[in-house]
Enzyme design. Structure first.
Site, mmCIF file in Angstrom:
data_model
loop_
_atom_site.group_PDB
_atom_site.id
_atom_site.type_symbol
_atom_site.label_atom_id
_atom_site.label_comp_id
_atom_site.label_asym_id
_atom_site.label_seq_id
_atom_site.Cartn_x
_atom_site.Cartn_y
_atom_site.Cartn_z
ATOM 1 N N CYS A 2 0.851 -1.180 0.000
ATOM 2 C CA CYS A 2 0.000 0.000 0.000
ATOM 3 C C CYS A 2 0.893 1.238 0.000
ATOM 4 C CB CYS A 2 -0.914 0.018 1.223
ATOM 5 S SG CYS A 2 -2.059 -1.384 1.350
ATOM 6 N N ILE A 52 -6.001 -8.519 2.689
ATOM 7 C CA ILE A 52 -6.702 -9.085 3.838
ATOM 8 C C ILE A 52 -8.007 -8.316 4.039
ATOM 9 C CG2 ILE A 52 -6.602 -9.529 6.328
ATOM 10 C CD1 ILE A 52 -3.601 -9.728 6.093
ATOM 11 N N ASP A 97 -6.034 -6.912 9.414
ATOM 12 C CA ASP A 97 -4.941 -6.799 10.381
ATOM 13 C C ASP A 97 -4.729 -5.355 10.823
ATOM 14 O OD1 ASP A 97 -4.043 -6.105 7.840
ATOM 15 O OD2 ASP A 97 -2.055 -6.986 8.086
#
Length: 218
Positions: A2, A52, A97
């Site tokens: 990211c 995720i 997460d």
């Protein structure tokens, strides 16, 4: 992968500057773009690569009580930490997460960094104390660049070229670092926090910057 970027003490970004940041950061994260402005000096930007919990509920910046988190990386042991926090009474709205990281920070503060197994470059802003913390993992797998500006201002980013947009300065080469590289080779680049851009530093592995209106500490 990211992209995170932002600043402390800098003026609110215009739509044009936000668009430029989005264009540069989308190579790091094409699946979403988020922006947070505290209204009194702190701004966080996140460009998301969804891995995720790919649902939009896990978009960033992540808001958890008084904390705002922009995170690049992965916490490998987040499921174990999530179960631990649930026993402590924490409830979660996502399967990400990042939310676990935020909950750990809420419970243990910056000490929670010692509990994480993973790789990260993270920015955590506390809306109560108005404190911004930037941190990198122990191996420096995720890059985080920053530049200190006059007037106790600071800008940071996963990409050094984005800093010039937020901090409104021109990019100039650091000839000392260029010389170090030409003479001593690749390994010399990691012997200091200098980069090839004048005034732009890379936060070393396992380091943290605490930024407040009164100053900053590395």
């Amino acid at each position: 992968m990211c992209g995170i970027t932002g600043g402390y003490g800098v003026p609110r970004l215009t739509e044009n500057k936000l668009d430029k940041c989005k264009e540069l950061l989308k190579r790091r994260g094409p699946d979403g773009f988020g922006y947070f402005d505290s209204g009194n000096g702190c701004q966080l930007i996140h460009s998301r690569l969804a891995i995720i919990d790919i649902d939009d509920r896990s978009k960033q910046p992540c808001f958890f009580d008084n904390l705002v988190v922009a995170f690049n990386g992965e916490i490998y042991n987040y499921l174990e930490l999530r179960k631990l926090l649930q026993k402590e009474g924490f409830n979660f709205q996502t399967d990400s997460d990042t939310e676990v990281l935020a909950a750990c920070w809420k419970k243990w503060g910056a000490e929670s960094l010692n509990m994480f197994d993973g790789m990260w470059a993270v920015a955590v802003f506390d809306r109560n104390s108005q404190e911004l913390i930037l941190a990198t993992d122990g191996f420096g797998e995720k890059p985080l660049f920053y530049k200190e500006l006059s007037g106790n201002k600071l800008v940071f980013s996963s990409r050094p070229d984005v800093l010039s947009i937020i901090g409104d300065f021109s990019l100039q080469p650091d000839f000392v670092q260029l010389s170090n590289y030409m003479v001593n080779g690749y390994k010399s680049l990691f012997k200091s926090d200098r980069t090839f851009i004048e005034g732009v530093k890379r936060l070393p592995s396992g380091h943290m910057i605490t930024v407040t209106s009164e100053g900053r500490k590395i």
